[in-house]
Design an enzyme around this catalytic site. Structure first.
Site, short mmCIF file in Angstrom:
data_model
loop_
_atom_site.label_atom_id
_atom_site.label_comp_id
_atom_site.label_asym_id
_atom_site.label_seq_id
_atom_site.Cartn_x
_atom_site.Cartn_y
_atom_site.Cartn_z
N HIS A 283 0.84 -1.20 0.00
CA HIS A 283 0.00 0.00 0.00
C HIS A 283 0.87 1.26 0.00
CE1 HIS A 283 -3.31 -2.69 0.84
NE2 HIS A 283 -4.16 -1.69 0.91
N HIS B 24 1.26 -4.00 9.27
CA HIS B 24 2.65 -3.70 8.95
C HIS B 24 3.38 -3.14 10.16
CE1 HIS B 24 2.78 -4.49 4.68
NE2 HIS B 24 1.69 -3.78 4.48
#
Length: 358
Positions: free
Chosen positions: A118, A177
């Protein structure tokens, strides 16, 4: 390693801090995570930019596809864990007292975590958009225009970094993440985008070149995967971990697996090549109507509306290979629609209207 465990444990502390102290911003952070979704490139950013500037639109697809391909290879090389499963399996916490990280419907990504796809996708595409917008102001020569260019430069790059930081925080907040993974993703994306600033050949690429590029990307990725599998290294090691530690099995989506992203991107690149080298594109986007503002506005509106309909097309997931084939076809149809089908229909409509008026 000890250093990596220390990096991960510090990352967990940051995630806990965000989930505790930024709870009020949960909706905004979830929204920013969706903003950074690479799929928005094909359904929102590309349709807007291609009709405004075909050079920028074409570059955007190339940057997105090559950037995501590099992201896949890096993920396979780096073997990065994701926080929501790492805290469940690490042995560094005493007495099995692992920290509790909250999960969300968009937490359970199934691929490796480093670098963040992303963050990488968002940074490379927004870099293309910002540099394209600034290229129009570079030509201003008089003194007042130079000052305006500097102000515009500062404003746009501030917007760029605000968006990237927001996307990074959102990905850390949902525990998908670690902080170092999103930082690596941002700078890797910028490097890919900057490389394409010096690659003008993509603007004149033939359909054969698109097909060759697709084949190279697919064969290299598949060969890399099979080669390591021969020596008992499973590059899909992260999928079982995601299924095991995801709080809700319904949050596991085949669309987040490594090969799903690869197939989706190859389909988009093939669709772009097919569209740009089609007669419909030459007739409509290279014809006399292409210079009209009304033509471009209609193309943008029609493209965005048509692509939203693709969201209602649900690909069956019960057979993995069928899913990949249909995903490729759906992804190819999106840029083909934007580049050729919609402009040709708008061109034909405008031409018919002009004939009636005459």
């Amino acid at each position: 390693s000890i250093k990596m465990d220390l990096l991960h444990s510090n990352g967990v502390l940051i995630i806990q801090h965000l989930q505790r102290d930024y709870r009020a911003y949960q909706d905004f952070l979830n929204f920013m995570s969706h903003v950074g979704d690479p799929r928005n490139i094909f359904s929102i950013y590309f349709p807007l930019w291609f009709q405004l500037n075909q050079v920028v639109g074409t570059k955007m697809i190339w940057v997105a596809v090559i950037g995501d391909w590099f992201n896949l290879i890096f993920k396979w090389i780096l073997f990065g864990h994701r926080p929501y499963w790492w805290v469940q399996e690490t042995m560094i916490y005493p007495n099995q007292s692992s920290p509790c990280l909250e999960q969300f419907p968009i937490t359970c990504e199934t691929g490796p975590g480093s670098p963040s796809g992303h963050a990488m996708g968002s940074s490379c595409v927004w870099y293309v958009m910002i540099t394209a917008a600034l290229s129009y102001t570079v030509r201003w020569k008089d003194k007042s225009a130079v000052t305006l260019h500097r102000l515009t430069w500062s404003f746009l790059w501030s917007i760029f970094w605000i968006i990237q930081i927001s996307v990074c925080i959102s990905r850390v907040f949902i525990a998908t993440h670690f902080p170092h993974q999103v930082v690596l993703g941002v700078f890797a994306g910028i490097l890919v985008a900057e490389a394409f600033e010096h690659t003008p050949a993509i603007q004149t690429a033939s359909l054969r070149m698109y097909i060759k590029t697709n084949l190279f990307l697919f064969i290299f990725a598949l060969g890399f995967y099979l080669s390591l599998k021969l020596i008992d290294i499973d590059l899909l090691w992260s999928v079982p971990k995601a299924k095991k530690w995801c709080a809700n099995p319904d949050w596991i989506n085949i669309d987040t697996t490594p090969f799903a992203g690869l197939v989706r991107n190859l389909g988009a690149l093939f669709g772009l090549g097919l569209g740009i080298n089609s007669e419909m594109f030459i007739t409509s986007c290279k014809g006399k109507n292409s210079c009209k503002i009304s033509f471009r506005i209609l193309c943008v509106a029609a493209s965005l509306a048509t692509l939203q309909l693709y969201n209602f097309v649900k690909i069956p997931t019960h057979t993995e290979y069928l899913f990949y084939i249909l995903s490729f076809c759906k992804s190819a149809a999106m840029p083909l629609t934007v580049v050729a089908l919609v402009p040709y229909c708008v061109h034909s409509l405008m031409r018919t209207t002009e004939k009636k008026l005459n």
